[in-house]
Design an enzyme around this catalytic site. Structure first.
Site, PDB file in Angstrom:
ATOM      1  N   ASP A 361       0.839  -1.194   0.000  1.00  0.00           N
ATOM      2  CA  ASP A 361       0.000   0.000   0.000  1.00  0.00           C
ATOM      3  C   ASP A 361       0.876   1.246   0.000  1.00  0.00           C
ATOM      4  O   ASP A 361       2.044   1.216   0.408  1.00  0.00           O
ATOM      5  CB  ASP A 361      -0.915  -0.016   1.234  1.00  0.00           C
ATOM      6  CG  ASP A 361      -2.218   0.722   0.999  1.00  0.00           C
ATOM      7  OD1 ASP A 361      -2.260   1.586   0.097  1.00  0.00           O
ATOM      8  OD2 ASP A 361      -3.196   0.441   1.711  1.00  0.00           O
ATOM      9  N   GLU A 364       3.072   5.320  -3.554  1.00  0.00           N
ATOM     10  CA  GLU A 364       3.332   6.576  -4.294  1.00  0.00           C
ATOM     11  C   GLU A 364       4.579   7.290  -3.778  1.00  0.00           C
ATOM     12  O   GLU A 364       5.323   7.796  -4.617  1.00  0.00           O
ATOM     13  CB  GLU A 364       2.148   7.542  -4.163  1.00  0.00           C
ATOM     14  CG  GLU A 364       0.793   6.990  -4.465  1.00  0.00           C
ATOM     15  CD  GLU A 364       0.183   6.259  -3.279  1.00  0.00           C
ATOM     16  OE1 GLU A 364       0.180   6.812  -2.178  1.00  0.00           O
ATOM     17  OE2 GLU A 364      -0.269   5.138  -3.475  1.00  0.00           O
ATOM     18  N   ASP A 433      -8.027   4.474  -3.495  1.00  0.00           N
ATOM     19  CA  ASP A 433      -9.204   4.627  -2.636  1.00  0.00           C
ATOM     20  C   ASP A 433     -10.286   5.438  -3.347  1.00  0.00           C
ATOM     21  O   ASP A 433     -10.573   6.587  -2.987  1.00  0.00           O
ATOM     22  CB  ASP A 433      -8.804   5.297  -1.326  1.00  0.00           C
ATOM     23  CG  ASP A 433      -7.786   4.482  -0.548  1.00  0.00           C
ATOM     24  OD1 ASP A 433      -7.688   3.271  -0.789  1.00  0.00           O
ATOM     25  OD2 ASP A 433      -7.077   5.061   0.296  1.00  0.00           O
TER      26      ASP A 433
END
Length: 759
Positions: A361, A364, A433
């Site tokens: 997760d 980025e 998300d």
């Protein structure tokens, strides 16, 4: 095939130059253009070395032409143009230090740039600032309907713009303009060229194509095992159960990569029980660490942590975050090989416990309270600004490379961000998300197609969207699944997820296990069950397509122009796609039974009402509706049944589809020996059925089997089986169904060719 996971490929070939322009052929159809006094020394994306390409150089008064056997590159002043067989393909316009403009044809369709959330497939008229984020992942590759791609090889924040003046890339930092022109002739040829340059796609474990259940989050081992047992008790297929964050305890222990939460007291017993149930476990790991963790302390001592705000922002679990109790969580620096190795060293604890897959997760990474000065921190390979967009590639590659050193298991990674070349890790990138709205659902289809056109085939999204809280009963959490407005959205999103490389249910504030939506025999439950079972029914087709992706540079989700370029009606059609080469999918992407509003509703819905949905069938072939066998001509729109459990699916004439029709709880529970082969006559076609051992690398050494099936006129042939592997069935049964004629033939197959008449 070779596994290539080189993180940086250095510039090693000779080249030719004109004025300040460097022209370097990598293949006869791929050429690198560099403008500037200093050529960049390496590339995070490019793994190929230039081939020995014979180039003929013709110098004129004002220009120089470099010609390979396929491609002519003309340099005039500081402007470059490209031609194939005397036909102009692309030309540059003006350029500056780190900016280049290209001239496109007025009606030229272009695609790509990664995962974008604006709902459009075409890039014409867009302006995008490309810096990795939660729901948009940028890959600076533009793919043209004319059969070429441009890869802008710059990892700093970059602005893409297409307007009346041309298409341009403008980067913030770099040593020179550096891009690759890749000519493929067709969309498949372009993707092959991208992967030849930046890395091929490995096979993923076969189980990873099964259904996956997740939740934000299972709060204890008992809760997680209860979900798995719930599927097993109902005989609903499930191959992977996913554990999201906080199994490590509080936020000060963020991403400790250990089960420190007291509600996971016996983690090894939990993992063993998952495996005993024939399932696999994926677990959440992050690119950042809390100050009380072992990885934090080791990385911090070596100066390998970044110091900017990331998730979570508080060490407490209160919401909103208590900034007076800062978490102290910091991202690590994957640009340094030692940091990647330390990351794996601590992840090895979970690897040794038998965790099957990694959910990486925030790759980025999350960058909150953004300050522009954060981008100027040093990474060891230049400023963070210079290499910003390569963060996901490096963090994912570090895990894959290290796992390959210690395990024969195929790496299985779910990640939230990507960069050019990441397809060589095999990682599945999900769209982050996203909101639980019909608009966000509609946006996922072109988002995945655009990503695939950059060479990255593995895309998925949270089925149902991540944020459905508006559907909850006011003041009552976890009630979305009883709301018909959310039920319809979830079912349709799951039906789309059926045709993604990874089929995964996930989201916050709503439990999404099948029984949360009702009981067997009720419409919503039954629609969900039918969708999951269809995934397993299609498994022989899906896994064979995975082999085509790996061995022949294929693509799972295919924008319709890839197969029907002559039909301009599909050039920018963002609501339909081919799944593999044979199945056209038109997900029902609007509310037909309820309304497109995110609110609580207790209204009664008659799910049995007949509904219809419009589908465009591309020109150039005939189509069979898969649910009815009805035949249609291409080049027209048709109305089809769209009941809650209906999925508009069409097979084009000439398609050959292998199906497994027995019920199973998970992949590998039973051998897939007895297959139904659907043959859609009316055109010639072929399909190769692929099988291997499922979850190791023996396929790279030829340990697999293929059976080529061909349809030619009135003859259908199941060819000789080629190759073998441990556990392969020597004999099997095929039930061949000729859809056009209604004829069915039973075949006892023993590895030798069998020919049948269609009619």
């Amino acid at each position: 095939m070779k596994r290539i996971l080189v993180i940086a490929a250095m510039l090693v070939s000779a080249s030719v130059a004109a004025q300040n322009v460097k022209v370097e052929f990598y293949t006869p159809t791929t050429v690198r253009i560099v403008k500037g006094d200093k050529a960049p020394e390496g590339s995070y994306a490019v793994t190929a070395s230039p081939e020995e390409v014979k180039v003929k150089v013709s110098r004129g008064k004002n220009s120089t032409i470099y010609m390979s056997s396929r491609l002519a590159v003309t340099v005039k002043g500081d402007q470059v143009s490209f031609a194939v067989n005397g036909r102009d393909i692309l030309r540059e316009k003006e350029s500056s230090a780190l900016s280049q403009t290209f001239v496109l044809d007025p009606d030229e369709a272009i695609y790509g740039l990664g995962i974008l959330q604006d709902g459009a497939l075409s890039l014409r008229g867009k302006k995008r600032y490309m810096i990795q984020g939660n729901t948009e992942d940028f890959v600076s590759i533009v793919h043209s309907v004319k059969g070429y791609a441009i890869f802008w090889d710059n990892t700093s924040p970059t602005t893409f713009e297409d307007n009346a003046d041309g298409m341009s890339f403008t980067s913030e930092v770099g040593d020179a303009i550096d891009y690759y022109f890749i000519y493929g002739g067709s969309a498949d040829g372009v993707i092959a060229g991208i992967r030849q340059l930046t890395g091929e796609v490995p096979m993923l474990p076969k189980w990873s194509y099964g259904f996956m259940q997740s939740r934000e989050r299972y709060k204890s081992s008992a809760e997680l095992l209860g979900a798995l047992h719930g599927y097993r008790e109902r005989n609903i297929p499930l191959d992977c159960i996913i554990q999201d964050w906080q199994y490590w305890g509080n936020n000060y222990q963020w991403n400790a990569m250990e089960f420190l939460n007291e509600d996971f007291r016996r983690p090894q017993a939990m993992i063993d029980e998952i495996h005993a149930q024939g399932a696999h476990m994926m677990i959440s790991i992050w690119a950042s660490f809390g100050p009380m963790t072992k990885p934090y302390r080791e990385l911090d001592a070596k100066g390998l942590l970044f110091n900017f705000s990331t998730w979570p922002q508080s060490g407490l679990s209160d919401w909103p975050p208590r900034r007076d109790y800062p978490s102290g969580v910091r991202p690590y620096n994957p640009y340094v090989a030692e940091a990647r190795d330390i990351y794996w060293k601590h992840l090895l604890r979970l690897e040794n416990m038998g965790i099957d897959a990694w959910w990486m997760d925030s790759t980025e990474p999350d960058h909150l309270d953004f300050k522009d000065s954060d981008l100027d921190v040093e990474t060891g390979v230049g400023s963070f600004r210079k290499v910003r967009n390569a963060f996901p590639l490096l963090s994912v590659s570090g895990v894959v490379e290290n796992q390959l050193k210690v395990s024969d298991r195929r790496p299985m990674i779910l990640t939230r961000s990507a960069w050019a070349g990441q397809q060589r890790t095999g990682a599945n990138t999900w769209s982050g998300d996203v909101q639980s709205t019909w608009d966000d659902f509609r946006h996922q289809i072109p988002a995945g197609l655009g990503f695939a056109l950059t060479g990255n085939p593995n895309f998925n999204s949270d089925c149902g969207g991540f944020f459905p809280s508006g559907y909850n009963k006011p003041g009552v959490t976890q009630t979305c699944s009883q709301n018909p407005l959310f039920q319809e959205l979830y079912v349709r999103w799951l039906q789309y997820g059926l045709f993604c490389p990874m089929m995964r249910s996930h989201g916050e504030s709503s439990r999404r296990e099948i029984w949360e939506f009702g009981e067997q025999g009720t419409p919503v439950y039954d629609a969900i069950e039918k969708t999951i079972r269809l995934r397993y029914k299609l498994m022989p087709y899906i896994y064979s397509t995975a082999w085509e992706v790996s061995s022949q540079n294929g693509t799972f989700q295919r924008a319709l122009f890839m197969d029907f370029k002559n039909d301009r009606n599909v050039w920018n059609l963002e609501s339909e796609f081919m799944f593999g080469r044979n199945i056209l999918v038109a997900p029902v992407n609007k509310a037909l039974f309820t309304r497109e509003k995110r609110e609580w509703s207790e209204e009664s819905v008659d799910w049995s009402v007949q509904k219809e949905f419009q589908v465009y069938l591309p020109a150039g072939c005939k189509w069979y509706e898969m649910s009815t066998g009805k035949k249609y001509n291409g080049g027209a729109s048709v109305m089809v049944s769209a009941g809650l459990s209906d999925i508009p699916m069409f097979a084009r004439a000439g398609s050959i589809l292998p199906l497994y029709e027995k019920d199973i709880n998970y992949i590998g529970e039973k051998p897939m020996d007895d297959l139904t082969i659907l043959v859609y006559d009316g055109a010639n076609g072929e399909f190769t059925l692929y099988e291997d051992e499922g979850d190791n690398h023996n396929y790279e050494n030829g340990r697999y089997s293929t059976i080529k099936m061909t349809l030619k006129g009135n003859n259908f042939t199941i060819g000789d089986r080629k190759g073998r592997f441990d556990g392969m069935s020597e004999t099997r049964k095929f039930k061949v169904c000729f859809v056009g004629s209604g004829r069915t033939v039973e075949v006892d197959y023993k590895g030798r060719a069998v020919s049948l008449f269609v009619r």
